[in-house]
Write an enzyme that holds these catalytic residues in place. Structure first.
Site, short mmCIF file in Angstrom:
data_model
loop_
_atom_site.label_atom_id
_atom_site.label_comp_id
_atom_site.label_asym_id
_atom_site.label_seq_id
_atom_site.Cartn_x
_atom_site.Cartn_y
_atom_site.Cartn_z
N ASP A 145 0.84 -1.20 0.00
CA ASP A 145 0.00 0.00 0.00
C ASP A 145 0.87 1.25 0.00
O ASP A 145 1.70 1.45 0.88
CB ASP A 145 -0.91 0.00 1.23
CG ASP A 145 -2.11 0.90 1.04
OD1 ASP A 145 -1.93 2.07 0.66
OD2 ASP A 145 -3.24 0.44 1.27
N SER A 194 -6.83 4.46 -1.48
CA SER A 194 -6.66 3.01 -1.50
C SER A 194 -7.94 2.29 -1.87
O SER A 194 -7.89 1.15 -2.34
CB SER A 194 -6.17 2.52 -0.13
OG SER A 194 -4.88 3.00 0.15
N ASP A 254 -10.38 -2.64 6.23
CA ASP A 254 -9.77 -1.47 5.61
C ASP A 254 -9.87 -1.58 4.09
O ASP A 254 -10.15 -2.64 3.54
CB ASP A 254 -8.31 -1.35 6.06
CG ASP A 254 -7.76 0.05 5.90
OD1 ASP A 254 -8.55 1.01 5.82
OD2 ASP A 254 -6.52 0.21 5.87
N THR A 256 -8.07 -1.81 1.27
CA THR A 256 -7.47 -2.80 0.37
C THR A 256 -8.06 -4.19 0.55
O THR A 256 -8.56 -4.78 -0.42
CB THR A 256 -5.95 -2.81 0.54
OG1 THR A 256 -5.44 -1.50 0.21
CG2 THR A 256 -5.30 -3.84 -0.36
N GLU A 391 -1.70 -7.92 1.52
CA GLU A 391 -1.39 -6.49 1.58
C GLU A 391 -0.35 -6.19 2.65
O GLU A 391 -0.44 -6.68 3.78
CB GLU A 391 -2.64 -5.67 1.90
CG GLU A 391 -2.33 -4.17 1.96
CD GLU A 391 -3.41 -3.33 2.64
OE1 GLU A 391 -3.45 -2.11 2.37
OE2 GLU A 391 -4.20 -3.88 3.43
N ASP A 396 2.02 2.40 3.73
CA ASP A 396 1.23 3.62 3.57
C ASP A 396 0.94 4.29 4.90
O ASP A 396 1.01 5.52 5.03
CB ASP A 396 -0.08 3.28 2.86
CG ASP A 396 -1.08 4.42 2.86
OD1 ASP A 396 -0.99 5.28 1.96
OD2 ASP A 396 -1.95 4.45 3.75
N HIS A 400 2.14 8.35 5.45
CA HIS A 400 1.28 9.52 5.72
C HIS A 400 1.87 10.42 6.80
O HIS A 400 1.99 11.63 6.59
CB HIS A 400 -0.12 9.07 6.11
CG HIS A 400 -1.01 8.78 4.94
ND1 HIS A 400 -1.45 9.77 4.08
CD2 HIS A 400 -1.54 7.62 4.47
CE1 HIS A 400 -2.22 9.25 3.15
NE2 HIS A 400 -2.28 7.94 3.35
N ASP A 438 -1.05 0.33 -4.83
CA ASP A 438 -2.33 0.90 -5.23
C ASP A 438 -2.19 2.35 -5.66
O ASP A 438 -2.88 2.82 -6.55
CB ASP A 438 -3.36 0.77 -4.10
CG ASP A 438 -2.80 1.18 -2.74
OD1 ASP A 438 -1.60 1.51 -2.64
OD2 ASP A 438 -3.56 1.14 -1.75
N HIS A 552 -1.39 11.26 -0.77
CA HIS A 552 -0.99 10.43 -1.90
C HIS A 552 -0.52 11.27 -3.08
O HIS A 552 -0.97 12.42 -3.25
CB HIS A 552 -2.15 9.56 -2.37
CG HIS A 552 -2.68 8.64 -1.32
ND1 HIS A 552 -3.86 7.94 -1.46
CD2 HIS A 552 -2.19 8.28 -0.11
CE1 HIS A 552 -4.06 7.20 -0.40
NE2 HIS A 552 -3.07 7.40 0.45
#
Length: 598
Positions: A145, A194, A254, A256, A391, A396, A400, A438, A552
């Site tokens: 991710d 995502s 979540d 994904t 995943e 990810d 962030h 993704d 992103h």
């Protein structure tokens, strides 16, 4: 002549309108005076794939006014179903036509024309067929991710080292022979999240930010949007003998992992997503998010009802495990439900090195490779093969907040899962392995930070070009992870987008970075917990003050693959094309019956 050119230029600048040169396709989006058709223009649909058909008109119309043709035939004849007519959708002065759970079996190009009340729209669909016989028995789809090229590069350097400009070793994903750049944009924006990106992989259709397995229509209810069939649902319908596995170190609800089974406009519909998992019943489900499985009467539950999905899954024959120890001891046959955290699971740096985060509360969590191996142990028992989605979510979730050391550790961990897939394929060559991301993040690796450089200004310790040298990570025990991230010369990774925050130029050993917090105005400002770190620099953000972390990026992602069918991955592709390769490799298309209306 100049006036004509200026007029065309002015029109071309209108959002949603793009004019091509003569002889090329002209792409457009709906405006307030057009009808809107779902699936949308240029949709690619699996032959026999299920979807909800919807046409939205901008005004109230009468049923007898509606004319909808598919390649010149009435749509009711083509679909073999009667529509639902909504005179005033959402109570507004606008009508809609809906036909649920339909399909087109014959491959080809389809033109759909809709007219009513003076509004009209025309779209084209490409319905693709698949071979009669599958090229593969198993598909392993691994998604890092938010995994940018910089995370891969940094993970390789951190894990393997670099001497005199050459990598001292390769990541497992580096050795996959097929490669493509993947576009990730959504129906409502060039930027994506995502949910809609993974949804595109799993359904073969684009959608909007926050959407999973649905088009984002004007219907108000998040669960009332036009459905797109997911690959798990295709397998249950066309190849029910195959097993399905879903693995993530995030909450299993979540974006994904949810995209494998879900249909909602709102990715936050996590209690409902658990029900969607139960409807599909993948043979293996491993991850966090137990809070949404438990009835509201149980402390820690995030449900608002008394539904006990743990009990329901057990009644359906699932073995429940909640720790790494239990996972290792679980039977290798049957169905397996692993819920190892009430929320997102802790990442590798916290689990194995720093013992921060929630490790004290959940001390016996498996990592992604542990869960993947357990999933393969179960799924490989199926003589008919399987589809497994794995995943690495915490890449990810650390990008962030710009916690680069944690994100790099997670990339190494994810790559270990890729290694397990490659090893499995050595004895199961009829396996297609796909490794991708993704979406990306705006992160770049620019050199090193050398703490031994003289002076107190940390920014002066950043080395670029020849001053960067090589980082001093050490992997004494050979496990692929550096023994410490707090070394004298570490990788310098920075974001190109950020809220106000204090850059400390140091690893966050105390816990995950929290760059910004809300002030009394509800705006995100730099977190002063880092203000007094020696050498910390206040960076004034370039994002709106409503953002508390980095966001992103729109950059393409890299996909690599091996196995039968992987040769189809090359050049630039849309994320929706990946679904096509998987379904073609598994031969999941349905051939038209002789009596099917064309």
């Amino acid at each position: 002549m100049r006036q004509n050119w200026l007029a065309l230029a002015a029109v071309a600048l209108i959002p949603g309108v793009a004019f091509a040169q003569s002889g090329e396709t002209r792409y457009k989006t709906a405006d307030d005076h057009q009808a809107q058709i779902y699936p949308i223009d240029r949709a690619t649909l699996l032959s026999g794939g299920k979807f909800d058909f919807k046409v939205e008109f901008p005004t109230v119309v009468k049923p007898e006014e509606v004319q909808i043709l598919i390649n010149g035939q009435d749509y009711k004849t083509v679909f073999g179903k009667e529509p639902t007519f909504i005179e005033k959708e959402n109570g507004a002065d606008a009508s809609s036509i809906v036909v649920k759970d339909v399909a087109i079996a014959k491959p080809g190009t389809y033109t759909i024309e809709a007219k009513a009340g003076g509004a009209e729209e025309t779209v084209k669909w490409d319905v693709f067929g698949t071979p009669k016989q599958p090229a593969v028995k198993n598909v392993i789809f691994l998604l890092g991710d938010g995994m940018t090229v910089s995370m891969r590069t940094g993970a390789r350097i951190m894990s393997k080292g670099n001497t005199q400009g050459k990598a001292n070793g390769l990541l497992n994903m580096d050795t996959l022979p097929a490669m493509a750049f993947i576009g990730t944009s959504s129906t409502d924006s060039i930027a994506a999240d995502s949910a809609n990106t993974m949804s595109a992989y799993m359904t073969g259709q684009k959608s909007a930010v926050n959407a999973l397995g649905v088009y984002a229509s004007r219907a108000k209810g998040s669960l009332d949007q036009p459905h797109q069939e997911t690959i798990a649902e295709v397998l249950r319908r066309v190849a029910p003998q195959k097993s399905i596995g879903v693995v993530s170190n995030a909450e299993i609800e979540d974006a994904t992992p949810a995209a494998v089974v879900s249909h909602t406009r709102r990715r936050a519909d996590k209690p409902e997503i658990v029900g969607m998992f139960y409807a599909v019943k993948p043979e293996v489900i491993l991850g966090g998010g137990s809070a949404y499985f438990l009835p509201k009467s149980v402390p820690g539950s995030k449900r608002k009802d008394d539904t006990d999905y743990v009990a329901q899954f057990k009644d359906a024959g699932y073995q429940l495990v909640t720790t790494k120890t239990e996972l290792e001891a679980a039977p290798k046959d049957g169905k397996l439900l692993g819920l190892f955290h009430t929320g997102n699971m802790d990442g590798t740096l916290d689990q194995k090195v720093l013992h921060k985060g929630t490790v004290a509360k959940f001390p016996d969590q498996p990592d992604v490779p542990d869960m993947m191996q357990a999933a393969l142990d179960v799924l490989s028992k199926d003589p008919d093969g399987f589809f497994l989605m794995v995943e690495g979510a915490e890449i990810d979730k650390n990008e962030h907040p710009m916690d680069w050391d944690r994100a790099l550790f997670e990339t190494i961990t994810f790559d270990k899962a890729v290694g397990i897939a490659k090893k499995f394929a050595e004895t199961h060559p009829d396996t297609l392995i796909i490794v991708t991301a993704d979406h990306t993040h705006g992160a770049s690796l620019i050199g090193t930070i050398d703490y031994d450089k003289p002076g107190t200004e940390m920014r002066e310790k950043v080395g670029t070009y020849q001053d960067a040298g090589f980082p001093t990570y050490v992997d004494a025990n050979g496990d692929g992870y550096p023994d410490s991230v707090d070394v004298s010369r570490r990788l310098a990774v920075f974001a190109n987008n950020f809220p106000d925050y204090y850059e400390t130029f140091r690893p966050h050993l105390e816990g995950q970075n929290v760059p910004a917090v809300k002030n009394e105005k509800g705006e995100y400002v730099a977190n002063e917990a880092y203000k007094d770190v020696p050498g910390a620099v206040l960076r004034i953000g370039n994002l709106p003050k409503s953002e508390d972390t980095a966001v992103h990026a729109v950059d393409d992602v890299v996909l690599q693959a091996q196995g039968p069918g992987s040769e189809k991955f090359h050049g630039y592709m849309e994320n929706t094309d990946v679904f096509r390769v998987m379904t073609e490799s598994l031969a999941l298309g349905v051939e038209p019956a002789p009596t099917t209306a064309q």
